[in-house]
Design a protein around this motif. Structure first.
Motif, short mmCIF file in Angstrom:
data_model
loop_
_atom_site.label_atom_id
_atom_site.label_comp_id
_atom_site.label_asym_id
_atom_site.label_seq_id
_atom_site.Cartn_x
_atom_site.Cartn_y
_atom_site.Cartn_z
N ARG A 102 0.82 -1.21 0.00
CA ARG A 102 0.00 0.00 0.00
C ARG A 102 0.86 1.26 0.00
NH1 ARG A 102 -4.36 -1.79 4.69
NH2 ARG A 102 -5.86 -2.86 3.32
N GLU A 103 1.97 1.24 0.73
CA GLU A 103 2.84 2.41 0.81
C GLU A 103 3.44 2.73 -0.55
OE1 GLU A 103 4.71 5.68 2.18
OE2 GLU A 103 3.14 4.50 3.14
N VAL A 104 3.82 1.70 -1.31
CA VAL A 104 4.36 1.92 -2.66
C VAL A 104 3.32 2.61 -3.53
CG1 VAL A 104 5.10 0.75 -4.77
CG2 VAL A 104 6.01 0.03 -2.56
N ARG A 105 2.08 2.19 -3.42
CA ARG A 105 1.01 2.80 -4.22
C ARG A 105 0.71 4.22 -3.76
NH1 ARG A 105 -3.23 -1.90 -5.91
NH2 ARG A 105 -1.69 -3.48 -6.46
N ARG A 106 0.76 4.46 -2.46
CA ARG A 106 0.53 5.81 -1.95
C ARG A 106 1.63 6.77 -2.42
NH1 ARG A 106 -1.41 3.17 2.93
NH2 ARG A 106 0.69 3.27 3.80
N GLU A 107 2.85 6.28 -2.51
CA GLU A 107 3.94 7.14 -2.97
C GLU A 107 3.70 7.61 -4.40
OE1 GLU A 107 7.50 4.92 -2.47
OE2 GLU A 107 7.58 5.19 -0.30
N LYS A 113 -0.35 13.90 -6.93
CA LYS A 113 -1.00 14.99 -6.20
C LYS A 113 -0.12 16.22 -6.12
CE LYS A 113 -3.30 16.05 -1.82
NZ LYS A 113 -3.68 15.58 -0.48
N MET A 114 1.17 16.00 -5.90
CA MET A 114 2.10 17.14 -5.82
C MET A 114 2.14 17.91 -7.14
SD MET A 114 5.32 18.43 -6.55
CE MET A 114 6.38 17.07 -6.99
N ILE A 115 2.17 17.20 -8.25
CA ILE A 115 2.21 17.87 -9.55
C ILE A 115 0.90 18.61 -9.81
CG2 ILE A 115 2.42 17.53 -12.04
CD1 ILE A 115 4.19 15.11 -11.47
N GLU A 117 -1.16 19.87 -7.63
CA GLU A 117 -1.20 21.07 -6.80
C GLU A 117 -0.27 22.14 -7.35
OE1 GLU A 117 -2.37 19.02 -2.50
OE2 GLU A 117 -0.30 19.59 -2.92
N TYR A 118 0.86 21.75 -7.90
CA TYR A 118 1.78 22.71 -8.50
C TYR A 118 1.13 23.39 -9.71
CZ TYR A 118 6.13 24.69 -10.29
OH TYR A 118 7.10 25.56 -10.73
N LEU A 119 0.29 22.64 -10.43
CA LEU A 119 -0.39 23.20 -11.60
C LEU A 119 -1.59 24.08 -11.21
CD1 LEU A 119 -0.37 20.11 -14.00
CD2 LEU A 119 1.04 22.17 -14.16
N GLY A 120 -1.89 24.16 -9.92
CA GLY A 120 -2.97 25.02 -9.48
C GLY A 120 -4.22 24.31 -9.02
N PHE A 121 -4.23 22.97 -9.09
CA PHE A 121 -5.40 22.21 -8.65
C PHE A 121 -5.30 21.91 -7.16
CE2 PHE A 121 -4.87 21.17 -13.19
CZ PHE A 121 -6.12 21.51 -13.67
N MET A 122 -5.27 22.96 -6.36
CA MET A 122 -5.07 22.78 -4.93
C MET A 122 -6.27 22.09 -4.29
SD MET A 122 -2.09 24.01 -4.56
CE MET A 122 -1.98 24.08 -2.79
N LEU A 177 -7.64 15.15 -17.20
CA LEU A 177 -6.73 16.28 -17.43
C LEU A 177 -6.76 16.73 -18.88
CD1 LEU A 177 -3.66 15.17 -15.25
CD2 LEU A 177 -5.43 16.85 -14.71
N ILE A 178 -6.94 15.79 -19.81
CA ILE A 178 -7.08 16.18 -21.22
C ILE A 178 -8.32 17.05 -21.41
CG2 ILE A 178 -7.52 15.28 -23.55
CD1 ILE A 178 -5.87 12.80 -22.76
N TYR A 179 -9.41 16.66 -20.76
CA TYR A 179 -10.64 17.45 -20.83
C TYR A 179 -10.42 18.85 -20.26
CZ TYR A 179 -15.46 18.88 -19.88
OH TYR A 179 -16.63 19.58 -19.83
N LEU A 180 -9.58 18.96 -19.23
CA LEU A 180 -9.29 20.26 -18.61
C LEU A 180 -8.15 21.00 -19.31
CD1 LEU A 180 -9.49 19.15 -14.87
CD2 LEU A 180 -11.20 20.47 -16.14
N ASP A 181 -7.63 20.41 -20.39
CA ASP A 181 -6.53 21.01 -21.15
C ASP A 181 -5.29 21.21 -20.27
OD1 ASP A 181 -5.33 21.95 -23.46
OD2 ASP A 181 -5.93 24.04 -23.11
N ALA A 182 -5.02 20.23 -19.41
CA ALA A 182 -3.87 20.32 -18.50
C ALA A 182 -2.97 19.10 -18.59
CB ALA A 182 -4.37 20.48 -17.07
N ALA A 183 -3.25 18.17 -19.48
CA ALA A 183 -2.48 16.93 -19.55
C ALA A 183 -1.04 17.18 -20.01
CB ALA A 183 -3.16 15.94 -20.50
N ASP A 184 -0.86 18.00 -21.04
CA ASP A 184 0.49 18.27 -21.53
C ASP A 184 1.34 18.97 -20.47
OD1 ASP A 184 -0.04 17.12 -23.99
OD2 ASP A 184 -0.70 19.02 -24.90
N ASP A 185 0.74 19.90 -19.74
CA ASP A 185 1.47 20.58 -18.66
C ASP A 185 1.84 19.58 -17.57
OD1 ASP A 185 1.26 23.00 -19.95
OD2 ASP A 185 -0.58 23.60 -18.89
N PHE A 186 0.96 18.63 -17.30
CA PHE A 186 1.25 17.63 -16.28
C PHE A 186 2.45 16.79 -16.70
CE2 PHE A 186 1.00 13.56 -14.22
CZ PHE A 186 0.61 13.86 -12.93
#
Length: 242
Positions: A102-107, A113-115, A117-122, A177-186
């Motif tokens: 489970r820890e491997v999957r959470r990592e 999640k970090m990426i 949030e960096y893109l603005g999806f806080m 993310l593709i629908y939100l036009d944010a996939a390439d930035d991700f």
């Protein structure tokens, strides 16, 4: 006489109506809002959601958890622990293995999640990363593009912890993310934050991935040694008695 009788009837009827309405309201308040079957249904749905978030199944639409090797391994561990006496040594060994997987999957999920949030999806990161067991490929709008991006992330970044095919659950997230036009930035941020590892780092990661199985083998060998010692002591006692 007639007028007085009518007034008495009106008062009596009003009182009766009020009493009737009061009784109906009391019965309505006492009546349960949901039946037992409905409550059990919602309980099962809530349990499935908790199960999804706890185990982060790689194939969220696979109720048998047998289509992927890693899902099948985790599911078998969970089933084995359910049949083991709580608090026993075997139960503790299985819990260590389960928590390690489970820890491997959470990592991996934390990296996504970090990426995000960096893109603005806080505030939206949690909902974007939630994939339920009812997820269907038929509902995806950009399945082929999402799969191409998922393979790019797997090949050109270290966002995943294994050389095995990436978990399908992230295919649904990329479709969102593709629908939100944010996939390439991700993908661009993933390349920046998690570049590919060198061979030494990959070998170290393989060791970490195999840690649950190594722990199980060590514990089994230790328990086997303890049993042999106990058998040896028992045989010595029998010889002394003879």
């Amino acid at each position: 006489m007639g007028a007085a009788f009518r007034r008495a009837c009106v008062r009596f009827c009003c009182c009766c109506c009020c009493c009737t309405f009061d009784d109906e309201e009391e019965e309505e308040e006492k009546r349960p809002l949901f039946s037992n079957e409905t409550l059990e249904y919602f309980d099962r749905k809530a349990k499935k959601r908790r199960d999804q978030e706890t185990n982060l199944w790689s194939e969220p639409g696979d109720p048998s958890h047998s289509e992927r090797d890693d899902d099948r391994a985790l599911y078998n561990l969970l089933q084995s622990r359910a049949r083991t006496r709580r608090g026993s040594q075997g139960y503790r060994r299985l819990s260590v293995d389960i928590e390690a997987m489970r820890e491997v999957r959470r990592e991996v999920r934390d990296k996504w999640k970090m990426i995000l949030e960096y893109l603005g999806f806080m505030t939206e990161a949690e909902s974007l990363l939630t994939v339920s067991a009812s997820a269907s490929y038929d509902r995806m709008c950009n399945a082929s593009t999402a799969r191409t991006l998922l393979q790019t992330l797997h090949a050109e970044t270290s966002i995943f912890n294994s050389r095995e095919p990436p978990p399908e659950r992230y295919l649904f997230i990329l479709d969102r993310l593709i629908y939100l036009d944010a996939a390439d930035d991700f993908v661009a941020k993933a390349r920046r934050f998690y570049p590919p590892r060198d061979n030494d780092e990959e070998e170290q990661e393989e060791i970490v991935m195999k840690l649950p199985h190594l722990l199980s083998r060590v514990n089994q060998s230790m328990s086997g040694g303890e049993e042999e010692d106990e058998e040896g002591e028992a045989s010595e006692q029998d010889d002394s008695l003879q």
